[in-house]
Design an enzyme around this catalytic site. Sequence first.
Site, PDB file in Angstrom:
ATOM      1  N   SER A  41       1.130  -0.873  -0.250  1.00  0.00           N
ATOM      2  CA  SER A  41       0.061   0.081  -0.499  1.00  0.00           C
ATOM      3  C   SER A  41       1.081   1.327   0.536  1.00  0.00           C
ATOM      4  O   SER A  41       1.769   1.504   0.513  1.00  0.00           O
ATOM      5  CB  SER A  41      -0.998  -0.337   1.391  1.00  0.00           C
ATOM      6  N   GLY A  42       0.500   2.241  -1.136  1.00  0.00           N
ATOM      7  CA  GLY A  42       1.069   3.430  -1.081  1.00  0.00           C
ATOM      8  C   GLY A  42       2.625   3.100  -1.678  1.00  0.00           C
ATOM      9  O   GLY A  42       3.294   4.352  -1.805  1.00  0.00           O
ATOM     10  N   ALA A  43       2.774   1.861  -2.568  1.00  0.00           N
ATOM     11  CA  ALA A  43       3.749   1.790  -3.045  1.00  0.00           C
ATOM     12  C   ALA A  43       3.800   2.967  -5.206  1.00  0.00           C
ATOM     13  O   ALA A  43       5.058   2.579  -5.709  1.00  0.00           O
ATOM     14  CB  ALA A  43       3.712   0.153  -3.978  1.00  0.00           C
ATOM     15  N   LYS A  45       1.163   1.717  -6.824  1.00  0.00           N
ATOM     16  CA  LYS A  45       0.597   0.681  -7.822  1.00  0.00           C
ATOM     17  C   LYS A  45      -1.128   1.533  -9.012  1.00  0.00           C
ATOM     18  O   LYS A  45      -0.340   1.564  -9.921  1.00  0.00           O
ATOM     19  CB  LYS A  45       0.075  -0.669  -7.491  1.00  0.00           C
ATOM     20  N   SER A  46      -1.964   2.528  -8.762  1.00  0.00           N
ATOM     21  CA  SER A  46      -3.023   2.598  -8.837  1.00  0.00           C
ATOM     22  C   SER A  46      -2.095   4.023  -9.680  1.00  0.00           C
ATOM     23  O   SER A  46      -2.577   4.133 -11.001  1.00  0.00           O
ATOM     24  CB  SER A  46      -3.792   3.276  -8.110  1.00  0.00           C
ATOM     25  N   SER A 113      -2.769  -7.776  -3.742  1.00  0.00           N
ATOM     26  CA  SER A 113      -2.473  -8.936  -3.821  1.00  0.00           C
ATOM     27  C   SER A 113      -0.804  -9.805  -3.415  1.00  0.00           C
ATOM     28  O   SER A 113       0.123  -9.651  -3.776  1.00  0.00           O
ATOM     29  CB  SER A 113      -1.936  -9.474  -6.031  1.00  0.00           C
TER      30      SER A 113
END
Length: 205
Positions: A41-43, A45-46, A113
């Site tokens: 989370s926070g990497a 991705k989106s 995931s």
Amino acid sequence: MTTDTVTKDENIVWHQHSVDKAFRAKLKQQKPVVLWFTGLSGAGKSTVAGALENKLAEQGYHTYLLDGDNVRHGLCSDLGFSEQDRRENIRRIGELSKLMADAGLIVLSAFISPHRAERQLVREMLPEGEFLEVFVNASLDVCEQRDPKGLYKKARAGEIPNFTGIDSEYEAPLAPEIDLPAGEQPIEVLVEQCVEVLKQKGIIQ
């Protein structure tokens, strides 16, 4: 109930329509593929997936971006965050991604995931070469410093149980098709890295 389920499954047959994946892909002048963005989370991705979709759309390619939060508003709104529910969430997204690839699309799926087995399950749903694992590679320290939604702060305070990277394990990809150094490079560089791989694999021109 068990007998009914078995009987139902035995009587369900996949119907092959005359307008198939190959025809739809030819119309779109592209090869269908699922780009599976995984990371903490926070990497980013989106963010990376969105920027890549913009780039592809500008060049006339047909895409669809599946985002973890968005999917939980509808398709997976009945699921929580237990290990079982999270596995089911990924399974559903895998099936949806497969259908979208069958429509001839370039599918960008952005989900934490966290488990390799779940990502492998999605890979096995698709023909060889149609699943590209994209590791949005940012360390826990970097992600926690960013903390765009304040989730790490809540997790550290015990307000969010089973939070990936804190009290729930994240299994990083061992051999992703694309490894993005998201904690080191600007988004423009990460997008270009994705584009180059798509060109090398003949998915886009």
